[in-house]
Design a protein around this motif. Structure first.
Motif, PDB file in Angstrom:
ATOM      1  N   PHE A  20     -12.395  24.046  -0.374  1.00 27.86           N
ATOM      2  CA  PHE A  20     -11.448  23.241  -1.143  1.00 27.86           C
ATOM      3  C   PHE A  20     -11.189  21.868  -0.527  1.00 27.86           C
ATOM      4  CE2 PHE A  20     -10.704  26.748  -3.810  1.00 27.86           C
ATOM      5  CZ  PHE A  20      -9.942  26.320  -4.885  1.00 27.86           C
ATOM      6  N   CYS A  21     -11.315  21.756   0.805  1.00 28.25           N
ATOM      7  CA  CYS A  21     -10.892  20.504   1.428  1.00 28.25           C
ATOM      8  C   CYS A  21     -11.660  20.269   2.723  1.00 28.25           C
ATOM      9  CB  CYS A  21      -9.384  20.506   1.681  1.00 28.25           C
ATOM     10  SG  CYS A  21      -8.753  21.995   2.485  1.00 28.25           S
ATOM     11  N   VAL A  22     -11.698  18.999   3.127  1.00 31.52           N
ATOM     12  CA  VAL A  22     -12.431  18.604   4.332  1.00 31.52           C
ATOM     13  C   VAL A  22     -11.688  17.447   4.981  1.00 31.52           C
ATOM     14  CG1 VAL A  22     -13.959  17.076   2.976  1.00 31.52           C
ATOM     15  CG2 VAL A  22     -14.703  17.898   5.226  1.00 31.52           C
ATOM     16  N   ALA A  23     -11.665  17.423   6.326  1.00 30.16           N
ATOM     17  CA  ALA A  23     -11.012  16.334   7.058  1.00 30.16           C
ATOM     18  C   ALA A  23     -11.859  15.980   8.266  1.00 30.16           C
ATOM     19  CB  ALA A  23      -9.612  16.740   7.504  1.00 30.16           C
ATOM     20  N   VAL A  24     -11.970  14.681   8.515  1.00 32.27           N
ATOM     21  CA  VAL A  24     -12.792  14.192   9.620  1.00 32.27           C
ATOM     22  C   VAL A  24     -11.906  13.717  10.765  1.00 32.27           C
ATOM     23  CG1 VAL A  24     -14.631  12.603  10.276  1.00 32.27           C
ATOM     24  CG2 VAL A  24     -14.484  13.390   7.918  1.00 32.27           C
TER      25      VAL A  24
ATOM     26  N   LEU B  61     -15.475  15.469  14.889  1.00 31.95           N
ATOM     27  CA  LEU B  61     -15.309  16.821  14.351  1.00 31.95           C
ATOM     28  C   LEU B  61     -15.032  16.772  12.849  1.00 31.95           C
ATOM     29  CD1 LEU B  61     -12.948  18.272  17.117  1.00 31.95           C
ATOM     30  CD2 LEU B  61     -15.427  18.618  16.918  1.00 31.95           C
ATOM     31  N   VAL B  62     -15.466  17.825  12.161  1.00 30.37           N
ATOM     32  CA  VAL B  62     -15.232  17.942  10.721  1.00 30.37           C
ATOM     33  C   VAL B  62     -14.595  19.304  10.455  1.00 30.37           C
ATOM     34  CG1 VAL B  62     -16.271  17.921   8.428  1.00 30.37           C
ATOM     35  CG2 VAL B  62     -17.222  16.470  10.227  1.00 30.37           C
ATOM     36  N   TYR B  63     -13.393  19.290   9.853  1.00 32.44           N
ATOM     37  CA  TYR B  63     -12.655  20.516   9.542  1.00 32.44           C
ATOM     38  C   TYR B  63     -12.799  20.825   8.058  1.00 32.44           C
ATOM     39  CZ  TYR B  63     -10.314  19.956  14.070  1.00 32.44           C
ATOM     40  OH  TYR B  63     -10.039  19.822  15.407  1.00 32.44           O
ATOM     41  N   VAL B  64     -13.091  22.083   7.744  1.00 30.06           N
ATOM     42  CA  VAL B  64     -13.265  22.500   6.355  1.00 30.06           C
ATOM     43  C   VAL B  64     -12.292  23.633   6.059  1.00 30.06           C
ATOM     44  CG1 VAL B  64     -14.860  23.489   4.659  1.00 30.06           C
ATOM     45  CG2 VAL B  64     -15.711  21.851   6.370  1.00 30.06           C
ATOM     46  N   GLY B  65     -11.531  23.495   4.959  1.00 29.69           N
ATOM     47  CA  GLY B  65     -10.652  24.572   4.519  1.00 29.69           C
ATOM     48  C   GLY B  65     -11.303  25.329   3.380  1.00 29.69           C
ATOM     49  N   GLN B  66     -11.397  26.651   3.525  1.00 26.24           N
ATOM     50  CA  GLN B  66     -12.002  27.451   2.455  1.00 26.24           C
ATOM     51  C   GLN B  66     -11.110  28.644   2.118  1.00 26.24           C
ATOM     52  OE1 GLN B  66     -15.877  28.963   3.617  1.00 26.24           O
ATOM     53  NE2 GLN B  66     -15.043  30.249   5.235  1.00 26.24           N
ATOM     54  N   ARG B  67     -11.320  29.177   0.914  1.00 26.85           N
ATOM     55  CA  ARG B  67     -10.527  30.302   0.427  1.00 26.85           C
ATOM     56  C   ARG B  67     -11.429  31.499   0.145  1.00 26.85           C
ATOM     57  NH1 ARG B  67      -6.912  27.610  -4.355  1.00 26.85           N
ATOM     58  NH2 ARG B  67      -6.191  25.765  -3.226  1.00 26.85           N
TER      59      ARG B  67
ATOM     60  N   VAL C  16     -14.877  24.613  11.742  1.00 30.05           N
ATOM     61  CA  VAL C  16     -14.990  23.337  12.454  1.00 30.05           C
ATOM     62  C   VAL C  16     -16.454  23.091  12.796  1.00 30.05           C
ATOM     63  CG1 VAL C  16     -14.116  21.936  14.344  1.00 30.05           C
ATOM     64  CG2 VAL C  16     -12.700  23.796  13.445  1.00 30.05           C
ATOM     65  N   PHE C  17     -16.936  21.909  12.378  1.00 27.61           N
ATOM     66  CA  PHE C  17     -18.312  21.495  12.631  1.00 27.61           C
ATOM     67  C   PHE C  17     -18.314  20.213  13.462  1.00 27.61           C
ATOM     68  CE2 PHE C  17     -18.433  23.904   8.720  1.00 27.61           C
ATOM     69  CZ  PHE C  17     -19.621  24.627   8.789  1.00 27.61           C
ATOM     70  N   SER C  18     -19.437  19.951  14.108  1.00 31.41           N
ATOM     71  CA  SER C  18     -19.632  18.626  14.700  1.00 31.41           C
ATOM     72  C   SER C  18     -20.129  17.687  13.607  1.00 31.41           C
ATOM     73  CB  SER C  18     -20.670  18.694  15.824  1.00 31.41           C
ATOM     74  OG  SER C  18     -21.955  18.943  15.277  1.00 31.41           O
ATOM     75  N   GLU C  19     -20.004  16.389  13.838  1.00 34.34           N
ATOM     76  CA  GLU C  19     -20.459  15.441  12.812  1.00 34.34           C
ATOM     77  C   GLU C  19     -21.972  15.494  12.634  1.00 34.34           C
ATOM     78  OE1 GLU C  19     -19.210  11.486  13.817  1.00 34.34           O
ATOM     79  OE2 GLU C  19     -19.947  11.628  15.874  1.00 34.34           O
ATOM     80  N   GLU C  20     -22.674  16.083  13.622  1.00 34.99           N
ATOM     81  CA  GLU C  20     -24.125  16.269  13.470  1.00 34.99           C
ATOM     82  C   GLU C  20     -24.443  17.488  12.604  1.00 34.99           C
ATOM     83  OE1 GLU C  20     -22.944  14.084  16.862  1.00 34.99           O
ATOM     84  OE2 GLU C  20     -22.748  16.267  16.709  1.00 34.99           O
ATOM     85  N   GLY C  21     -23.425  18.331  12.361  1.00 31.71           N
ATOM     86  CA  GLY C  21     -23.640  19.462  11.472  1.00 31.71           C
ATOM     87  C   GLY C  21     -23.715  20.808  12.150  1.00 31.71           C
ATOM     88  N   TYR C  22     -23.433  20.858  13.461  1.00 33.66           N
ATOM     89  CA  TYR C  22     -23.443  22.147  14.150  1.00 33.66           C
ATOM     90  C   TYR C  22     -22.105  22.848  13.972  1.00 33.66           C
ATOM     91  CZ  TYR C  22     -27.724  20.488  16.312  1.00 33.66           C
ATOM     92  OH  TYR C  22     -28.991  20.011  16.497  1.00 33.66           O
TER      93      TYR C  22
END
Length: 317
Positions: free
Chosen positions: A43-47, A53-59, A68-74
């Protein structure tokens, strides 16, 4: 031959050079490295551009609510405590620490709240009464709060009303006191029908995606006074998100029902005027882009897609 040429151009997702629209973003097909970590509806993403770091909210049932991902995608780690149904997410960096703010629209014991977490998922602050949908008469009583934006000063902006009884924009001080509150349910100036996303520019203006009124409304961040609105760009579908590009020249807006990102020219100072769409990014059918965020260092745009159940990264060209 010309027809074939344009079919080829279309196949490669290039814009015709005569349309005056050059592609501004390209999809980073290598992000994330392992998409299988998305196990719910994203539903949402924050950098966090300071720490990459990239934070993703899911339901979903039995899925980690924050990835939580790295900006490289790990993929780095996930957490799940005290988050029921994340709707909006925001990362705040100050000189001393970082925190992650989440709006929770759940109807269970954690819902109807705005919560602050440490980067590792430790709950630090709750605004609202968990599990209680509130009326607009009480500032800190939320009903499906849609999104939050926090300035470096600690001032907080909340759009409260992802379909609940509240349709309002609230500004709080860094000690969570009401500075101003505006908005009721309606179609008039300063009224909202699902205020869905909020952001602030460097020129003292607050931008709100007034989703079901199919417009963006703009307010003075000091007084809450209405400054203008944009509607002509949204005849096909209302705006779901508002985020500025890193240089503040453009506003990125997700349009969920037509699977599109609209890129609008942002006025620097003075009159809001009317909106000018300078570019679009057409996503695949049924992608359903919900909320976006922008890496203020690299300029990359991250799109949380409910239909595709993924977050995609677009890199500026």
């Amino acid at each position: 031959y010309l027809f074939l040429y344009f079919q080829v151009l279309k196949a490669f997702n290039y814009s015709s050079p005569w349309k005056g629209q050059q592609q501004m973003y390209k999809l980073d097909i290598g992000w994330p490295k392992i998409p299988e970590y998305f196990t719910g509806q994203t539903f949402c993403v924050a950098v966090d551009s300071l720490h990459g770091l990239v934070y993703v909210g899911q339901r979903g049932d039995n899925v980690p609510k924050v990835l939580v991902f790295s900006e490289e995608g790990y993929f780095l780690y996930s957490w799940n405590n005290t988050v029921e149904m994340p709707h909006g997410i925001f990362v705040l960096n100050t000189e001393t620490d970082s925190s992650v703010w989440i709006t929770d629209v759940g109807t269970g014991k954690y819902g109807h709240t705005v919560k602050q977490y440490s980067p590792s998922g430790k709950l630090m602050q709750i605004l609202g009464t968990p599990g209680n949908a509130g009326s607009s008469l009480i500032p800190l009583q939320f009903d499906q709060p849609a999104e939050i934006f926090v300035e470096e000063s600690g001032d907080i902006y909340v759009v409260d009303g992802d379909g609940g009884m509240n349709n309002r924009l609230l500004k709080l001080s860094n000690d969570y006191k009401e500075i101003w509150l505006t908005g009721t349910n309606g179609t008039g100036i300063g009224q909202f029908r699902i205020p869905h996303s909020v952001t602030v520019d460097p020129f003292g203006r607050v931008w709100v995606a007034d989703r079901d009124n199919r417009r963006i409304q703009v307010f003075d961040k000091v007084t809450g006074e209405w400054l203008g609105s944009w509607s002509s760009c949204f005849s096909e579908d209302g705006p779901y998100s508002v985020r500025f590009t890193a240089d503040y020249k453009y506003l990125i807006v997700a349009q969920l029902n037509i699977n599109r990102l609209a890129i609008l020219a942002a006025p620097s100072v003075g009159s809001i005027g009317d909106c000018a769409m300078v570019n679009t990014v057409q996503l695949a059918d049924e992608t359903k882009p919900h909320l976006v965020d922008v890496d203020m260092k690299s300029g990359a745009v991250y799109v949380a897609e409910i239909g595709a159940q993924q977050v995609q990264k677009y890199i500026p060209l």
